[in-house]
Design an enzyme around this catalytic site. Sequence first.
Site, PDB file in Angstrom:
ATOM      1  N   TYR A 143      19.878 -59.644  24.756  1.00  0.00           N
ATOM      2  CA  TYR A 143      19.753 -59.516  23.298  1.00  0.00           C
ATOM      3  C   TYR A 143      21.118 -59.709  22.630  1.00  0.00           C
ATOM      4  O   TYR A 143      21.270 -60.557  21.739  1.00  0.00           O
ATOM      5  CB  TYR A 143      19.180 -58.147  22.961  1.00  0.00           C
ATOM      6  N   ASP A 144      22.118 -58.950  23.084  1.00  0.00           N
ATOM      7  CA  ASP A 144      23.435 -58.975  22.430  1.00  0.00           C
ATOM      8  C   ASP A 144      24.075 -60.360  22.533  1.00  0.00           C
ATOM      9  O   ASP A 144      24.523 -60.936  21.528  1.00  0.00           O
ATOM     10  CB  ASP A 144      24.399 -57.975  23.094  1.00  0.00           C
ATOM     11  N   GLY A 146      22.561 -63.104  23.379  1.00  0.00           N
ATOM     12  CA  GLY A 146      21.664 -64.069  22.737  1.00  0.00           C
ATOM     13  C   GLY A 146      21.999 -64.201  21.260  1.00  0.00           C
ATOM     14  O   GLY A 146      22.100 -65.307  20.720  1.00  0.00           O
ATOM     15  N   VAL A 186      13.510 -44.004  15.986  1.00  0.00           N
ATOM     16  CA  VAL A 186      12.858 -43.396  14.821  1.00  0.00           C
ATOM     17  C   VAL A 186      11.347 -43.323  15.048  1.00  0.00           C
ATOM     18  O   VAL A 186      10.720 -42.273  14.845  1.00  0.00           O
ATOM     19  CB  VAL A 186      13.183 -44.160  13.519  1.00  0.00           C
ATOM     20  N   ASP A 204      23.059 -37.141  26.208  1.00  0.00           N
ATOM     21  CA  ASP A 204      23.261 -35.793  25.641  1.00  0.00           C
ATOM     22  C   ASP A 204      22.996 -35.735  24.136  1.00  0.00           C
ATOM     23  O   ASP A 204      23.097 -34.677  23.526  1.00  0.00           O
ATOM     24  CB  ASP A 204      24.680 -35.283  25.975  1.00  0.00           C
ATOM     25  N   GLY A 205      22.671 -36.877  23.530  1.00  0.00           N
ATOM     26  CA  GLY A 205      22.290 -36.870  22.111  1.00  0.00           C
ATOM     27  C   GLY A 205      23.470 -36.865  21.167  1.00  0.00           C
ATOM     28  O   GLY A 205      23.306 -36.728  19.958  1.00  0.00           O
ATOM     29  N   ASP A 270      24.384 -47.978  26.568  1.00  0.00           N
ATOM     30  CA  ASP A 270      23.990 -47.487  25.243  1.00  0.00           C
ATOM     31  C   ASP A 270      25.252 -47.295  24.385  1.00  0.00           C
ATOM     32  O   ASP A 270      26.132 -46.517  24.760  1.00  0.00           O
ATOM     33  CB  ASP A 270      23.284 -46.125  25.425  1.00  0.00           C
ATOM     34  N   PRO A 271      25.379 -48.010  23.257  1.00  0.00           N
ATOM     35  CA  PRO A 271      26.572 -47.808  22.424  1.00  0.00           C
ATOM     36  C   PRO A 271      26.736 -46.333  22.026  1.00  0.00           C
ATOM     37  O   PRO A 271      25.763 -45.668  21.680  1.00  0.00           O
ATOM     38  CB  PRO A 271      26.291 -48.683  21.203  1.00  0.00           C
TER      39      PRO A 271
HETATM   40  P1  NAD Z   1       9.943 -57.016  15.594  1.00  0.00           P
HETATM   41  O1  NAD Z   1       9.898 -57.028  17.081  1.00  0.00           O
HETATM   42  O2  NAD Z   1       9.041 -56.098  14.850  1.00  0.00           O
HETATM   43  O3  NAD Z   1       9.711 -58.484  15.005  1.00  0.00           O
HETATM   44  C1  NAD Z   1      10.094 -59.648  15.685  1.00  0.00           C
HETATM   45  C2  NAD Z   1       9.005 -60.683  15.447  1.00  0.00           C
HETATM   46  O4  NAD Z   1       9.373 -61.915  16.099  1.00  0.00           O
HETATM   47  C3  NAD Z   1       7.647 -60.265  16.040  1.00  0.00           C
HETATM   48  O5  NAD Z   1       6.630 -60.496  15.112  1.00  0.00           O
HETATM   49  C4  NAD Z   1       7.523 -61.151  17.271  1.00  0.00           C
HETATM   50  O6  NAD Z   1       6.169 -61.379  17.630  1.00  0.00           O
HETATM   51  C5  NAD Z   1       8.246 -62.403  16.821  1.00  0.00           C
HETATM   52  N1  NAD Z   1       8.743 -63.198  17.959  1.00  0.00           N
HETATM   53  C6  NAD Z   1       9.429 -62.766  19.032  1.00  0.00           C
HETATM   54  N2  NAD Z   1       9.707 -63.793  19.855  1.00  0.00           N
HETATM   55  C7  NAD Z   1       9.194 -64.909  19.265  1.00  0.00           C
HETATM   56  C8  NAD Z   1       9.153 -66.279  19.623  1.00  0.00           C
HETATM   57  N3  NAD Z   1       9.682 -66.721  20.767  1.00  0.00           N
HETATM   58  N4  NAD Z   1       8.530 -67.149  18.789  1.00  0.00           N
HETATM   59  C9  NAD Z   1       7.951 -66.724  17.631  1.00  0.00           C
HETATM   60  N5  NAD Z   1       7.955 -65.431  17.249  1.00  0.00           N
HETATM   61  C10 NAD Z   1       8.581 -64.532  18.051  1.00  0.00           C
HETATM   62  O7  NAD Z   1      11.475 -56.724  15.210  1.00  0.00           O
HETATM   63  P2  NAD Z   1      12.133 -56.465  13.786  1.00  0.00           P
HETATM   64  O8  NAD Z   1      12.709 -55.097  13.799  1.00  0.00           O
HETATM   65  O9  NAD Z   1      11.242 -56.862  12.700  1.00  0.00           O
HETATM   66  O10 NAD Z   1      13.369 -57.478  13.868  1.00  0.00           O
HETATM   67  C11 NAD Z   1      13.339 -58.725  13.196  1.00  0.00           C
HETATM   68  C12 NAD Z   1      14.694 -59.400  13.334  1.00  0.00           C
HETATM   69  O11 NAD Z   1      15.733 -58.582  12.814  1.00  0.00           O
HETATM   70  C13 NAD Z   1      15.088 -59.743  14.773  1.00  0.00           C
HETATM   71  O12 NAD Z   1      15.745 -60.986  14.771  1.00  0.00           O
HETATM   72  C14 NAD Z   1      16.078 -58.651  15.109  1.00  0.00           C
HETATM   73  O13 NAD Z   1      16.981 -59.072  16.099  1.00  0.00           O
HETATM   74  C15 NAD Z   1      16.746 -58.398  13.778  1.00  0.00           C
HETATM   75  N6  NAD Z   1      17.289 -57.047  13.691  1.00  0.00           N
HETATM   76  C16 NAD Z   1      16.464 -55.975  13.515  1.00  0.00           C
HETATM   77  C17 NAD Z   1      17.014 -54.701  13.476  1.00  0.00           C
HETATM   78  C18 NAD Z   1      16.150 -53.488  13.272  1.00  0.00           C
HETATM   79  O14 NAD Z   1      16.654 -52.382  13.384  1.00  0.00           O
HETATM   80  N7  NAD Z   1      14.890 -53.625  12.956  1.00  0.00           N
HETATM   81  C19 NAD Z   1      18.392 -54.521  13.613  1.00  0.00           C
HETATM   82  C20 NAD Z   1      19.185 -55.639  13.825  1.00  0.00           C
HETATM   83  C21 NAD Z   1      18.648 -56.902  13.838  1.00  0.00           C
HETATM   84  N1  UDP Z   2      16.930 -42.978  21.923  1.00  0.00           N
HETATM   85  C1  UDP Z   2      16.531 -41.698  22.288  1.00  0.00           C
HETATM   86  N2  UDP Z   2      15.191 -41.467  22.471  1.00  0.00           N
HETATM   87  C2  UDP Z   2      14.253 -42.425  22.295  1.00  0.00           C
HETATM   88  C3  UDP Z   2      14.664 -43.738  21.933  1.00  0.00           C
HETATM   89  C4  UDP Z   2      16.024 -43.977  21.764  1.00  0.00           C
HETATM   90  O1  UDP Z   2      17.358 -40.797  22.428  1.00  0.00           O
HETATM   91  O2  UDP Z   2      13.058 -42.118  22.466  1.00  0.00           O
HETATM   92  C5  UDP Z   2      18.365 -43.226  21.658  1.00  0.00           C
HETATM   93  C6  UDP Z   2      18.952 -44.425  22.385  1.00  0.00           C
HETATM   94  O3  UDP Z   2      19.434 -44.052  23.653  1.00  0.00           O
HETATM   95  C7  UDP Z   2      20.071 -44.841  21.440  1.00  0.00           C
HETATM   96  C8  UDP Z   2      19.536 -44.467  20.054  1.00  0.00           C
HETATM   97  O4  UDP Z   2      18.481 -43.536  20.283  1.00  0.00           O
HETATM   98  O5  UDP Z   2      21.242 -44.085  21.691  1.00  0.00           O
HETATM   99  C9  UDP Z   2      18.990 -45.663  19.274  1.00  0.00           C
HETATM  100  O6  UDP Z   2      18.091 -46.352  20.116  1.00  0.00           O
HETATM  101  P1  UDP Z   2      17.146 -47.527  19.593  1.00  0.00           P
HETATM  102  O7  UDP Z   2      16.384 -48.033  20.766  1.00  0.00           O
HETATM  103  O8  UDP Z   2      16.393 -47.062  18.414  1.00  0.00           O
HETATM  104  O9  UDP Z   2      18.150 -48.636  19.057  1.00  0.00           O
HETATM  105  P2  UDP Z   2      19.503 -49.286  19.643  1.00  0.00           P
HETATM  106  O10 UDP Z   2      19.896 -48.595  20.907  1.00  0.00           O
HETATM  107  O11 UDP Z   2      19.154 -50.699  19.862  1.00  0.00           O
HETATM  108  O12 UDP Z   2      20.484 -49.048  18.571  1.00  0.00           O
END
Ligand code: NAD
Ligand code: UDP
Length: 313
Positions: A143-144, A146, A186, A204-205, A270-271
């Site tokens: 993911y990162d 990518g 969340v 540890d949260g 985990d950051p």
């Molecule tokens: P989500 O998983 O709810 O939505 C992603 C959508 O993309 C889904 O509908 C999924 O079916 C579609 N998808 C995945 N792979 C696909 C593919 N190969 N072809 C076509 N469709 C595809 O996630 P989200 O939270 O809505 O995130 C949307 C975007 O925002 C993503 O690019 C994510 O990286 C970025 N983003 C989200 C957050 C967040 O906290 N929600 C934070 C940072 C970045």
């Molecule tokens: N986390 C947690 N319990 C859960 C899901 C996530 O304690 O049920 C923690 C996770 O380890 C991270 C933070 O919550 O430190 C945020 O996680 P999330 O998966 O929401 O997003 P990301 O790690 O991608 O920021």
Amino acid sequence: MRALVTGGAGFLGSHLCERLLSEGAEVICLDNFYSGNRANIRHLMSHPNFEVIRHDVVEPILLEVDRIFHLACPASPVHYQYNPVKTIKTSVMGTINMLGLAKRVKARILLTSTSEVYGNPQQHPQKESYWGNVNPIGVRSCYDEGKRVAECLMMDYHRQNKVDVRIARVFNTYGPRMAVNDGRVVSNFCVAALRGEELVIYGDGSQTRSFAYVDDIIDGLVRLMAVSDFVGPVNLGCPDEFTMQDLARMVLEITGSRAKVTFGEARSDDPERRKPDVSLARERLGWEPRTALRDGLVRTVEHFRTVLSLTRT
Ligand code: NAD
Ligand code: UDP
């Protein structure tokens, strides 16, 4: 204005489609339904300006559009780690395909990048000028890295082919329409609290995150797409910082739940802490997050209460 929203059936994408339609745009929602859901867009189906295409962004497509909001990519660690090879293909090949389309039809294209490009940040809060601290071979790298490649592609198409690009670095976002099984913190905490099941904190949260409410982020994306002379990258997030222990307490208080909080194994890479510096967004977009975590959580809990009561009957 005709807008393409890739990932339009997902959490953020469905809110974005709704917002663009309300502003009078024609919207094409493109999704392969990997982590998205038809239910997220069902209320838009009868809108005369709304169209859905089932398609995987890893494959090229030709459409006549003016704006491309490129969101397609699973965002929850549970989803993106389930098939990591597919995740990185989606980011890399998907972004190449969307940039190729943007170049061909001369559309402006916006990428939803992520705060994950900062990895486990050694600079706090994070500014856009920080290059990050990402493990290139860990379980989060699909993911990162990518998204880091996707940003690189955006900039190279911009410099080499003059494609009109926008890069948003979105921080953790929450709100109504997150899936019950999304797996992010969340939704996990809200669902567990409402079901009276354990809220499991990984580690540890003491790790921190900054949570932004979905409407604020959508507003930031729309503003970034609208400005004429700013490529980014720009942070979109809420600078209030909370530990996962704080979050668990707040969710229990809002739900009135007596569920237990327990501690599970820490996640790999985990950051430890994360908080955006949003001065650039304030300066260039006139944007600021407006929703306090407590207010946004109240609305999110309401959403999950409704969804869970519907699935029980
Ligand atoms: P989500 O998983 O709810 O939505 C992603 C959508 O993309 C889904 O509908 C999924 O079916 C579609 N998808 C995945 N792979 C696909 C593919 N190969 N072809 C076509 N469709 C595809 O996630 P989200 O939270 O809505 O995130 C949307 C975007 O925002 C993503 O690019 C994510 O990286 C970025 N983003 C989200 C957050 C967040 O906290 N929600 C934070 C940072 C970045
Ligand atoms: N986390 C947690 N319990 C859960 C899901 C996530 O304690 O049920 C923690 C996770 O380890 C991270 C933070 O919550 O430190 C945020 O996680 P999330 O998966 O929401 O997003 P990301 O790690 O991608 O920021």
